[in-house]
Design an enzyme around this catalytic site. Structure first.
Site, PDB file in Angstrom:
ATOM      1  N   ASN A   1      53.158  34.957  35.703  1.00  0.00           N
ATOM      2  CA  ASN A   1      53.253  35.271  37.112  1.00  0.00           C
ATOM      3  C   ASN A   1      54.460  36.131  37.449  1.00  0.00           C
ATOM      4  O   ASN A   1      55.347  35.705  38.188  1.00  0.00           O
ATOM      5  CB  ASN A   1      53.297  33.971  37.920  1.00  0.00           C
ATOM      6  CG  ASN A   1      52.941  34.248  39.364  1.00  0.00           C
ATOM      7  OD1 ASN A   1      52.568  35.351  39.711  1.00  0.00           O
ATOM      8  ND2 ASN A   1      53.054  33.250  40.199  1.00  0.00           N
TER       9      ASN A   1
ATOM     10  N   TYR B   1      38.810  32.568  36.853  1.00  0.00           N
ATOM     11  CA  TYR B   1      39.436  33.368  35.794  1.00  0.00           C
ATOM     12  C   TYR B   1      38.383  34.233  35.120  1.00  0.00           C
ATOM     13  O   TYR B   1      38.619  35.411  34.837  1.00  0.00           O
ATOM     14  CB  TYR B   1      40.084  32.447  34.770  1.00  0.00           C
ATOM     15  CG  TYR B   1      41.143  31.568  35.362  1.00  0.00           C
ATOM     16  CD1 TYR B   1      42.419  32.051  35.590  1.00  0.00           C
ATOM     17  CD2 TYR B   1      40.855  30.250  35.719  1.00  0.00           C
ATOM     18  CE1 TYR B   1      43.399  31.247  36.135  1.00  0.00           C
ATOM     19  CE2 TYR B   1      41.823  29.445  36.263  1.00  0.00           C
ATOM     20  CZ  TYR B   1      43.093  29.941  36.468  1.00  0.00           C
ATOM     21  OH  TYR B   1      44.046  29.140  37.013  1.00  0.00           O
TER      22      TYR B   1
END
Length: 105
Positions: free
Chosen positions: A49, A27
């Site tokens: 998402n 990340y």
DNA sequence: TATTTGACCAAGA
DNA sequence: ATCTTGGCCAAAT
């Protein structure tokens, strides 16, 4: 004319698509590739998402090598990564350094 | 508009 | 090694 969506999330997916199969990223690396320090915001974008499963969000793990999380289930993420040749031990990536894909150059 | 949240990270105990 | 704390930033509520 259509204005390009310059949302933060959109940029995250763009970087994520850059990761080839059999490789993983973190990340923090995605955020760094964007020139930002919003590691957390990256995870937020993945959690929502909106582009699943188009975006290989399962190739994103934490800097520590732990899998982090997965919207469809952590178990699924482990199976996918392992299916791509990535070795996973418990809830962590065994050889992170080996399959780690550096986005920022 | 302000507050809360979160698939995080690094450092400290 | 594990657990806790603080910081950090965008999106959701």
């Amino acid at each position: 004319m259509n204005k390009s969506k310059t949302s933060f999330s959109e940029n995250c997916y763009r970087i994520l698509k850059r990761v080839p199969k059999g490789k993983v990223t973190t990340y923090a690396e995605i955020a760094h590739a964007l020139g930002k320090r919003s590691y957390r915001a990256v995870g937020q974008a993945m959690r929502r998402n909106p582009y699943a499963p188009q975006v290989p969000c399962h190739r994103v793990v934490r800097s520590d090598g732990s899998l982090g999380g997965y919207a469809w289930g952590l178990a699924k993420k482990k199976a996918l990564l392992r299916s791509e040749g990535i070795k996973i031990q418990g809830e962590k990536v065994a050889d992170l350094s080996a399959c780690f894909k550096r986005l920022s150059l």
